[in-house]
Design a protein around this motif. Structure first.
Motif, mmCIF file in Angstrom:
data_model
loop_
_atom_site.group_PDB
_atom_site.id
_atom_site.type_symbol
_atom_site.label_atom_id
_atom_site.label_comp_id
_atom_site.label_asym_id
_atom_site.label_seq_id
_atom_site.Cartn_x
_atom_site.Cartn_y
_atom_site.Cartn_z
ATOM 1 N N TYR A 2 0.841 -1.176 0.000
ATOM 2 C CA TYR A 2 0.000 0.000 0.000
ATOM 3 C C TYR A 2 0.886 1.239 0.000
ATOM 4 O O TYR A 2 1.914 1.282 0.672
ATOM 5 N N ARG A 3 0.520 2.219 -0.789
ATOM 6 C CA ARG A 3 1.291 3.470 -0.796
ATOM 7 C C ARG A 3 0.339 4.642 -1.033
ATOM 8 O O ARG A 3 -0.530 4.571 -1.893
ATOM 9 N N GLU A 4 0.523 5.709 -0.274
ATOM 10 C CA GLU A 4 -0.231 6.936 -0.522
ATOM 11 C C GLU A 4 0.583 7.776 -1.501
ATOM 12 O O GLU A 4 1.685 8.230 -1.182
ATOM 13 N N GLU A 6 -0.452 10.640 -3.188
ATOM 14 C CA GLU A 6 -0.764 12.039 -2.891
ATOM 15 C C GLU A 6 -1.785 11.989 -1.760
ATOM 16 O O GLU A 6 -2.411 10.955 -1.553
ATOM 17 N N PRO A 7 -1.996 13.076 -1.058
ATOM 18 C CA PRO A 7 -3.057 13.043 -0.044
ATOM 19 C C PRO A 7 -4.390 12.627 -0.675
ATOM 20 O O PRO A 7 -4.834 13.222 -1.663
ATOM 21 N N HIS A 10 -4.498 6.647 -3.047
ATOM 22 C CA HIS A 10 -3.820 5.463 -2.529
ATOM 23 C C HIS A 10 -3.671 4.412 -3.629
ATOM 24 O O HIS A 10 -4.587 4.181 -4.406
ATOM 25 N N TRP A 11 -2.519 3.773 -3.653
ATOM 26 C CA TRP A 11 -2.206 2.716 -4.618
ATOM 27 C C TRP A 11 -2.036 1.420 -3.847
ATOM 28 O O TRP A 11 -1.243 1.335 -2.916
ATOM 29 N N TYR A 46 -6.732 1.391 -7.075
ATOM 30 C CA TYR A 46 -6.487 2.780 -6.703
ATOM 31 C C TYR A 46 -7.685 3.273 -5.914
ATOM 32 O O TYR A 46 -8.830 3.064 -6.318
ATOM 33 N N ASN A 49 -9.832 9.208 -2.233
ATOM 34 C CA ASN A 49 -10.652 9.651 -1.117
ATOM 35 C C ASN A 49 -10.829 11.155 -1.211
ATOM 36 O O ASN A 49 -9.898 11.915 -0.971
ATOM 37 N N THR A 54 -15.773 8.751 -2.144
ATOM 38 C CA THR A 54 -14.612 7.885 -2.313
ATOM 39 C C THR A 54 -14.832 7.026 -3.547
ATOM 40 O O THR A 54 -15.930 6.532 -3.778
#
Length: 66
Positions: A2-4, A6-7, A10-11, A46, A49, A54
């Motif tokens: 999991y990686r954010e 940008e604010p 999420h990927w 992806y 939010n 969402t």
């Protein structure tokens, strides 16, 4: 994984199991295939939010439901 990015963006990434057997069954076998290397077909989703709204863009296979 999991990686954010940008604010609020999420990927989600799953490498998937080794699919070398699937490649070896192809006729002809692709010239990029190396029998000494594993082959993982990535699956991604992806999540956007936006606060009140969402959005999930799901590109995962049914095998990744868990």
């Amino acid at each position: 994984m999991y990686r954010e990015l940008e604010p609020g963006v999420h990927w989600l990434y799953e490498p998937g199991p080794d699919r070398s057997g699937m490649i070896e069954e192809m006729n002809p076998v692709p010239n990029w295939y190396d029998e000494d290397e594993s082959v993982h077909i990535p699956q991604c989703a992806y999540l956007l939010n936006g606060g009140d709204v969402t959005l999930l863009i799901d590109t995962l296979s049914p095998a990744s439901m868990d």
